[in-house]
Design a protein around this motif. Structure first.
Motif, short mmCIF file in Angstrom:
data_model
loop_
_atom_site.label_atom_id
_atom_site.label_comp_id
_atom_site.label_asym_id
_atom_site.label_seq_id
_atom_site.Cartn_x
_atom_site.Cartn_y
_atom_site.Cartn_z
N ILE A 54 0.83 -1.27 -0.01
CA ILE A 54 0.01 0.07 -0.05
C ILE A 54 0.94 1.04 -0.01
CG2 ILE A 54 -1.77 1.36 1.45
CD1 ILE A 54 -2.82 -1.25 2.46
N PHE A 55 1.76 1.36 0.80
CA PHE A 55 2.84 2.29 1.03
C PHE A 55 3.60 2.50 -0.38
CE2 PHE A 55 6.85 3.96 3.51
CZ PHE A 55 6.30 5.35 3.09
N ALA A 56 3.87 1.58 -1.10
CA ALA A 56 4.61 1.89 -2.46
C ALA A 56 3.69 1.97 -3.39
CB ALA A 56 5.22 0.47 -2.75
N ILE A 57 2.23 1.83 -3.49
CA ILE A 57 1.22 2.09 -4.52
C ILE A 57 1.07 3.38 -4.26
CG2 ILE A 57 -0.98 1.90 -4.96
CD1 ILE A 57 -1.00 -1.15 -4.18
N GLY A 58 0.98 3.89 -3.07
CA GLY A 58 0.62 5.31 -2.97
C GLY A 58 1.80 6.29 -3.43
N PHE A 59 3.03 5.91 -2.97
CA PHE A 59 4.36 6.61 -3.52
C PHE A 59 4.43 6.79 -5.12
CE2 PHE A 59 8.81 6.98 -4.66
CZ PHE A 59 9.12 8.01 -3.81
N ASN A 60 3.99 5.38 -5.71
CA ASN A 60 4.14 5.31 -7.14
C ASN A 60 3.05 6.37 -7.92
OD1 ASN A 60 4.85 4.18 -9.54
ND2 ASN A 60 2.94 3.13 -9.73
N GLY A 286 13.58 6.31 1.91
CA GLY A 286 14.40 5.59 0.74
C GLY A 286 13.94 4.23 0.48
N GLU A 287 13.55 3.35 1.45
CA GLU A 287 12.89 1.86 1.32
C GLU A 287 11.91 1.99 0.61
OE1 GLU A 287 12.81 -1.66 4.16
OE2 GLU A 287 11.37 -0.26 4.69
N VAL A 288 10.85 2.80 0.50
CA VAL A 288 9.72 2.94 -0.54
C VAL A 288 10.16 3.31 -2.01
CG1 VAL A 288 9.11 5.42 0.01
CG2 VAL A 288 7.44 3.47 -0.59
N VAL A 289 11.38 4.25 -1.95
CA VAL A 289 11.62 4.55 -3.45
C VAL A 289 12.25 3.44 -3.94
CG1 VAL A 289 13.50 6.06 -4.45
CG2 VAL A 289 12.27 6.91 -2.50
N LEU A 290 13.28 2.45 -3.14
CA LEU A 290 13.71 1.40 -3.90
C LEU A 290 12.68 0.48 -4.29
CD1 LEU A 290 16.60 0.38 -1.08
CD2 LEU A 290 16.88 1.58 -3.65
N MET A 291 11.57 0.14 -3.37
CA MET A 291 10.56 -0.68 -3.70
C MET A 291 10.00 -0.21 -5.08
SD MET A 291 8.33 -1.10 -0.01
CE MET A 291 9.46 -1.68 1.41
N THR A 292 9.70 1.05 -5.08
CA THR A 292 9.13 1.30 -6.39
C THR A 292 9.69 1.25 -7.72
OG1 THR A 292 7.71 2.92 -5.03
CG2 THR A 292 7.60 3.44 -7.45
N ILE A 293 11.16 1.57 -7.66
CA ILE A 293 11.84 1.51 -8.65
C ILE A 293 12.09 -0.02 -9.07
CG2 ILE A 293 14.24 2.37 -9.53
CD1 ILE A 293 14.15 4.76 -7.86
N LEU A 294 12.61 -0.50 -8.04
CA LEU A 294 12.78 -2.09 -8.23
C LEU A 294 11.73 -3.01 -8.95
CD1 LEU A 294 14.93 -4.35 -7.79
CD2 LEU A 294 13.74 -4.98 -5.61
N GLY A 295 10.38 -2.54 -8.41
CA GLY A 295 9.40 -3.05 -9.05
C GLY A 295 9.22 -2.51 -10.52
N ALA A 297 8.72 1.75 -11.40
CA ALA A 297 7.98 3.06 -11.33
C ALA A 297 7.02 3.30 -12.36
CB ALA A 297 9.19 4.31 -11.19
N GLY A 298 5.94 3.64 -12.23
CA GLY A 298 4.81 4.13 -13.42
C GLY A 298 4.23 3.06 -13.78
N THR A 299 4.27 1.98 -13.11
CA THR A 299 3.49 0.55 -13.46
C THR A 299 2.39 0.38 -12.27
OG1 THR A 299 4.99 -0.95 -12.44
CG2 THR A 299 5.39 -0.44 -14.92
N LEU A 300 1.60 -0.48 -12.50
CA LEU A 300 0.50 -0.77 -11.72
C LEU A 300 0.94 -1.68 -10.42
CD1 LEU A 300 -2.64 -0.54 -14.00
CD2 LEU A 300 -2.24 1.09 -12.18
N ILE A 301 1.44 -2.78 -10.90
CA ILE A 301 1.69 -3.88 -10.02
C ILE A 301 3.25 -3.75 -9.57
CG2 ILE A 301 2.42 -5.61 -11.58
CD1 ILE A 301 0.63 -7.53 -10.08
#
Length: 399
Positions: A54-60, A286-295, A297-301
């Motif tokens: 949820i945290f990463a979805i919102g940051f995305n 920084g952790e949520v930044v890593l989560m988003t970029i690793l998965g 960024a700009g994608t849904l899942i």
């Protein structure tokens, strides 16, 4: 269906399926086997998967769509946690009011920070959000100790008033968070042969919220509002030349993203009624930044996948020690076994950050679109091979 295109609805069904059957999918190895340590199907870790998802979805929504990189989103995560715990202390142990107030508080807090920070863009915006997050951490850690509990954190106590709930249980203990009587720690265990599957009430509540959050993010991505955010990311200067003011859109995206972080913080407090200043540290941002970029960024899942991978590394991969490694390579001669273990050990256990850093570097270099892009490339490779196999053999035209 549900206002979604066929492709998006299929993706939503995939997320629902993964969350619903997570206790099975995350426990592939039987209990007692050497590989059982790789199982991740226990309640605490499954809760972390969906909450940080949820945290990463919102940051995305902010970073992936708008292109604004915030290094201060942990401030909203911490604010949501503090709000939820205070709701438990003052009102009742029902998790719904606590989650609601965590979203509201985080939304108001993000509105204040966003209004100031969005006066700048690029690296200046990132530094401003980082500064606000560190200020929030310092305030929570020392200055606002009566409200935040300082370095020990905000905890429940038997002396809490709790207007609509009992201050203590019949046995004299502090009540636990519950949903209309269903305790969040309640679990049902199912033994199937050598496997043990655990179904936890708190996990499924958090999973429901993650599915709702994911559905809302799809609607935002496909809406005219989402198109405006993409336009801002593409070329904000050109957009301003058309007479459109980008700031209300970026502020709205910032507040929505902050509310997602507050929801994650409220759920964390609902699973474990404790809020500490460490949730506001820059490392959490920084952790949520890593989560988003690793998965991706700009994608849904993508952010959900990134959150799951980092939390798996943090909780499972980090527990591998020298004893386990020696057990794996016991079939080798003693001297060679020691050499192999000495080569691998720096990358696991306490050194799991090194492995994660190498993986992040490789993703950034070779897969800028993250794990989602990697999956798309693999799917395209298989589809191309299948097309080549089914392609009819060329024949000479009949004369």
């Amino acid at each position: 269906m549900l206002g979604l295109e066929k492709k998006d609805f299929r993706l939503l069904l995939i997320v629902i399926g993964l969350t619903a059957f997570a206790p099975f999918l995350l426990n592939p190895f039987p209990e007692g086997s050497d590989l059982a340590q790789f199982n991740a199907g226990y309640p605490d870790l499954m809760q972390r998967f969906v909450i940080f998802g949820i945290f990463a979805i919102g940051f995305n929504i902010l970073f992936g769509l708008t292109g604004y990189l915030s290094f201060g989103h942990a401030a909203f995560l911490g604010a949501g946690s503090y709000g939820a715990v205070w709701m438990f202390k003052l009102l009742s142990m029902n998790v719904l009011p606590a989650i609601a107030i965590s979203v509201v508080i985080a939304g108001l807090f993000s509105l204040l920070i966003g209004y100031i920070s969005l006066r700048r863009s690029g690296i200046y915006f990132s530094i401003l959000t980082l500064a606000f997050a560190q200020m929030s951490f310092a305030l929570a850690y020392s200055v606002l100790t009566p409200i935040t509990g300082g370095e020990t954190g905000l905890q429940l106590a038997l002396s809490d008033p709790r207007i609509f709930g009992a201050a203590q249980t019949a046995t004299g203990n502090i009540p636990v968070p519950a949903l209309f009587g269903l305790e969040m720690r309640s679990s049902f265990e199912w033994n199937v042969g050598a496997w043990l599957f655990t179904f936890n009430a708190g996990y499924y509540l958090a999973a429901v919220f993650m599915i709702i959050a994911f559905y809302i993010s799809i609607r935002i991505f496909r809406s005219p509002f989402g198109m405006m955010l993409r336009a801002i990311k593409s070329n904000q200067t050109r957009m301003s030349y058309t007479g459109l003011n980008a700031r209300p859109y970026t502020l709205a995206a910032f507040v929505i993203s902050g509310m997602y972080a507050g929801l994650a913080g409220g759920l964390m407090a609902s699973m474990d009624p404790l809020a500490g200043a460490e949730r506001m540290q820059w490392t959490a941002s920084g952790e949520v930044v890593l989560m988003t970029i690793l998965g991706g960024a700009g994608t849904l899942i993508g952010p959900v996948l990134g959150a799951g991978m980092i939390k798996y590394f943090e909780n499972i991969f980090s527990k591998i020690n020298e004893t386990i490694l020696h057990g794996w390579f016991a079939f080798l001669p003693d001297g060679l076994e020691d050499v192999v273990v000495a080569m691998i050990y720096p990358f696991i256990g306490k050194g799991w950050h090194l492995t994660l850093g190498i993986m992040f570097m490789l993703v950034v270099i070779f897969l800028p679109g993250g794990l989602v892009q990697g999956g798309q490339k693999i799917a395209a490779l298989f589809s191309r091979k299948k097309a080549e196999e089914t392609k009819p053999n060329a024949t000479e035209p009949a004369e």
